[in-house]
Design an enzyme around this catalytic site. Structure first.
Site, PDB file in Angstrom:
ATOM      1  N   GLU A 161       0.828  -1.207   0.000  1.00  0.00           N
ATOM      2  CA  GLU A 161       0.000   0.000   0.000  1.00  0.00           C
ATOM      3  C   GLU A 161       0.866   1.263   0.000  1.00  0.00           C
ATOM      4  OE1 GLU A 161      -4.168  -1.441   2.131  1.00  0.00           O
ATOM      5  OE2 GLU A 161      -2.497  -0.817   3.396  1.00  0.00           O
ATOM      6  N   ASN A 308     -15.049  36.013 -30.598  1.00  0.00           N
ATOM      7  CA  ASN A 308     -16.167  35.045 -30.667  1.00  0.00           C
ATOM      8  C   ASN A 308     -16.468  34.470 -29.285  1.00  0.00           C
ATOM      9  OD1 ASN A 308     -16.298  35.568 -33.374  1.00  0.00           O
ATOM     10  ND2 ASN A 308     -15.657  33.545 -34.060  1.00  0.00           N
ATOM     11  N   GLU A 337     -17.285  39.769 -27.581  1.00  0.00           N
ATOM     12  CA  GLU A 337     -17.828  39.904 -28.930  1.00  0.00           C
ATOM     13  C   GLU A 337     -19.204  39.264 -29.033  1.00  0.00           C
ATOM     14  OE1 GLU A 337     -16.530  39.178 -33.593  1.00  0.00           O
ATOM     15  OE2 GLU A 337     -15.400  38.192 -32.005  1.00  0.00           O
ATOM     16  N   ASP A 339     -21.837  38.272 -32.067  1.00  0.00           N
ATOM     17  CA  ASP A 339     -22.061  38.119 -33.511  1.00  0.00           C
ATOM     18  C   ASP A 339     -23.574  38.011 -33.723  1.00  0.00           C
ATOM     19  OD1 ASP A 339     -21.098  37.870 -36.052  1.00  0.00           O
ATOM     20  OD2 ASP A 339     -19.756  36.221 -35.593  1.00  0.00           O
ATOM     21  N   GLU A 386     -20.829  42.539 -33.827  1.00  0.00           N
ATOM     22  CA  GLU A 386     -20.744  42.204 -35.252  1.00  0.00           C
ATOM     23  C   GLU A 386     -22.192  42.153 -35.726  1.00  0.00           C
ATOM     24  OE1 GLU A 386     -18.323  41.917 -37.261  1.00  0.00           O
ATOM     25  OE2 GLU A 386     -16.556  41.816 -35.968  1.00  0.00           O
ATOM     26  N   ASP A 703       9.488  13.289 -23.109  1.00  0.00           N
ATOM     27  CA  ASP A 703       9.196  12.087 -23.892  1.00  0.00           C
ATOM     28  C   ASP A 703      10.239  11.994 -24.993  1.00  0.00           C
ATOM     29  OD1 ASP A 703       8.157  10.116 -25.643  1.00  0.00           O
ATOM     30  OD2 ASP A 703       6.130  10.519 -24.911  1.00  0.00           O
TER      31      ASP A 703
END
Length: 753
Positions: A161, A308, A337, A339, A386, A703
């Site tokens: 453990e 966006n 923003e 749209d 927009e 890696d």
């Protein structure tokens, strides 16, 4: 094993909210109008993990950490609850919002009182965890791992453990070391560890030899640090301006041993607790608050900005959500923003036009923005519209903004008469500004004759700078008329969108409030080839930069060259985790996370000669020599959840800024140890323009066969570094704090000869 952290906090043991969560209860989980199912939720014994049963065959019961919760909202505030529940259930509903990309958990309690109890109890426990000290978090985390390793729950640890526990805390040791550690701690020779033996095991594991060495150098009073010793350490190593009185305060605050406290000395444990305190870490604590002059014109600041904002994922088919606005605003974003397109039932909608992204109501987005705009920062929010709507639905947009935002919406210039410059962030506290097209010049509204309005449409030239046109495929490249509603046009005061026709044209023909948006490619070219002209343009005007339409995966661009050119609104996809967003978070994490950073003086002077590319002589050249020693790391997270997965960490130290300052250096790799790796490697960087420089600490899992994997990072402005021996907090991919993980470094910043 007794619990650490929360349960040890005075007064928490018998706390009614804690007991309520530990007991748990049934809640209705909501996924759709027809999918509402009862699930049992309860807090586990570690007082940090919520457990819920799953009724699916073969599916394990699910858990989530209280540390992953960003907000708990009472009522039908989430899109899911608004869409999938009836209004009469308002007071029984609540949502759990998570950090990162995890979806909300929408729930219904059996009564209004029970919903309030769940929300209040969860918020109290989340707050309690967030306020735990670094030492408490470490103990709490280690206790959780010990509990997991103790498979038969007998409060004892067998040798196998212990090995499982070591893997859980991200350290791979060979069997002989694990056996040696086990035998050293198994004083009773019983073949397992229990009680004080586990405490001894914990002490052996968390022993910081590198801190012992530093402490030993200055602990010259019978093995302890006297106030005089502490002053010497703070002045010589940490470069702090301190007095004996300050040293006495530190001992009084951090020394855990009452005997040492009475003798007015600092023990090794007290010294370590002081080093772990947030105010003693690498970020200058004075810069955590608003410390810059906030009374300069708005365009003299870098402004944290989102592109966006409504998207949760990619630009082609991902979901749009009001939650995306909430997340950006909670991160300190100050320019969002919207749209806008015609929707059904005369209700404008927001989505990424000509794509399969889902739609949300304009009205709901404005409500969410109103609720969360000033939770993180009091400073103004710019709504970048927009606008693709018909005149009729533009009128609806104007009505919604006026009705929902009320007096917080700026609909006329501050002060009397026609303004000649931007107001300051300080003057605009708690206010919303609209950035959009306008029918006429602002000056016209001050003209005596009412005929100043020149019709209801504006000419919109089709060119590569218009974000709307760039993404509207198949449209002819000719001038077209965009019909504008007067009600919406009149709301545009300080941020009127116009096309860019060159710096000379802008200087001669544009008013200060008329601003252009630049696609990243165009902006990068200007920042490289006409940097000084771009900088001078941005002394008088605002510029907004946005990602290329080809970035359909919501990837980002490097914001640093645009900041170097004085661009204020460098809009990034906040929903995407990447090095560019790390730089953005690093830039804006100071100055009280206000979302506004005052540009250096040479980016605010009309006659500035500064050019980040050529670096001619001037006030901006303040060469510094940055010395970084990467000493060690503690409790790095695993890259994968696999039990056998152990990281091989290395640290990269990067300087971001003007091209001459861009540098990266890296340590060697420590194999199989994410728990307490040591490097003791030193690097030196020459920095020419320190006011624009950021320093990034990046931890990767080495890696040898493919790219290294991201483990954690932390970015901050070079001028916000504290010197000496410092802990570096670490953030995950989402930019959220990893509770126990940190680097230990030594920093020195000297004037270059």
């Amino acid at each position: 094993m007794e619990t650490n952290g929360i349960e040890r906090k005075p007064g928490m043991e018998g706390d009614m909210d804690l007991q309520f969560l530990l007991q748990g209860g049934d809640l209705l989980k909501v996924l759709s109008p027809s999918w509402k199912k009862t699930r049992f939720f309860k807090l586990q014994d570690d007082c940090k993990t919520m457990w819920r049963e799953s009724k699916k065959t073969f599916k394990t019961h699910q858990t989530f950490s209280l540390e992953d919760i960003s907000a708990v909202r009472l009522g039908r505030h989430s899109e899911g609850l608004k869409k999938n529940t009836d209004e009469h259930m308002e007071r029984r509903c609540f949502s759990i919002m998570f950090k990162g990309r995890r979806k909300n958990l929408d729930l219904i309690a059996s009564s209004e009182g029970e919903a309030k109890q769940w929300v209040g109890s969860l918020l109290k426990m989340v707050s309690s965890i967030n306020n735990m000290s670094s030492k408490q978090k470490t103990e709490h985390w280690i206790f959780s791992c010990l509990s997991k390793a103790d498979k038969n729950k007998d409060n004892k640890l067998s040798e196998s453990e212990v090995k499982d526990f070591l893997r859980l805390i991200n350290i791979e040791v060979d069997d002989s070391y694990a056996e040696m550690l086990f035998e050293k701690c198994d004083k009773s020779k019983s073949g397992y560890l229990s009680g004080e033996e586990i405490e001894h095991f914990y002490e052996q594991l968390t022993h910081r030899e590198e801190v012992d060495v530093i402490y030993g150098e200055y602990a010259k009073s019978a093995g302890f640090m006297s106030p005089e010793n502490l002053v010497e350490f703070l002045m010589k190593e940490q470069r702090e301006k301190v007095t004996l009185a300050d040293a006495h305060k530190i001992i009084g605050k951090f020394e855990p041993d009452e005997t040492a406290k009475e003798k007015k000395v600092l023990s090794k444990d007290g010294f370590l607790m002081y080093l772990h305190h947030p105010d003693a870490m690498i970020l200058n604590p004075e810069h955590k608050e608003v410390y810059q002059d906030m009374s300069q014109p708005l365009n003299h600041y870098f402004i944290s900005s989102s592109h966006n904002t409504y998207l949760m994922e990619d630009q082609l088919k991902g979901p749009s959500s009001t939650e995306a606005y909430v997340r950006a605003l909670l991160k300190g974003c100050r320019c969002v923003e919207l749209d806008c397109w015609d929707g059904s039932d005369d209700e404008p909608v927001i989505y990424h036009g000509y794509t399969l992204t889902s739609k949300i109501l304009f009205r709901d987005a404005i409500k969410a923005i109103k609720e969360y705009a000033f939770k993180t920062s009091d400073y103004p929010v710019i709504l970048s519209l927009e606008n693709h709507c018909s005149v009729q639905q533009q009128e609806v947009m104007a009505h919604h903004m006026r009705a929902i935002l009320g007096s917080a919406l700026v609909t006329s210039p501050l002060g009397d008469g026609m303004p000649t410059d931007f107001p300051s962030p300080k003057e605009l506290k708690g206010k919303f500004l609209i950035k959009a097209k306008r029918l006429n010049k602002l000056e016209a509204s001050f003209a005596s004759e009412a005929a100043a309005d020149d019709g209801s449409d504006v000419t919109e030239e089709e060119d590569s700078n218009s974000e709307e046109e760039e993404e509207e495929e198949g449209e002819s490249k000719k001038k077209k008329k965009l019909k504008l509603a007067k009600e919406l046009s009149d709301m545009v005061i300080y941020c009127k969108s116009v096309h860019f026709h060159g710096f000379e044209d802008a200087r001669q023909n544009l008013s200060f409030y008329e601003m252009s948006s630049f696609k990243e490619g165009k902006a990068m070219t200007l920042a490289e080839e006409m940097a000084n002209a771009f900088i001078r343009h941005n002394v008088d005007k605002l510029s907004r930069i946005y990602p290329a339409g080809s970035r359909t995966d919501s990837s980002n661009y490097d914001p640093v060259p645009l900041w170097n050119a004085g661009c204020q609104i460098v809009a990034l996809n906040f929903q995407t985790n990447c090095a560019d967003m790390d730089a953005n978070q690093g830039r804006f994490q100071v100055n009280g996370k206000s979302g506004y950073i005052l540009k250096p003086s040479y980016l605010r002077a009309r006659a500035t000669e500064f050019d980040p590319i050529t670096l001619t002589r001037g006030d901006w050249l303040k060469p510094k020599s940055l010395h970084v020693m990467v000493i060690s790391a503690q409790q790095l997270p695993k890259v994968t959840k696999k039990k056998s997965s152990i990281v091989d960490p290395l640290v990269k130290v990067q300087v971001l800024g003007v091209p001459a300052d861009l540098t990266v250096k890296e340590t060697s790799t420590v194999e199989n140890n994410g728990f307490n790796p040591e490097w003791n490697e030193s690097f030196q960087f020459e920095v020419y323009v320190p006011e624009l420089a950021l320093v990034r600490f990046l931890v990767e899992d080495h890696d040898s066969t493919s790219d290294n994997e991201f483990v954690a990072q932390y970015t901050l402005p070079l001028n916000s570094l504290k010197m000496g021996y410092r802990q570096v907090p670490l953030l995950n991919k989402n930019g959220d704090l990893l509770p126990s993980a940190r680097l230990f470094v030594h920093i020195m910043v000297l004037d270059a000869e």
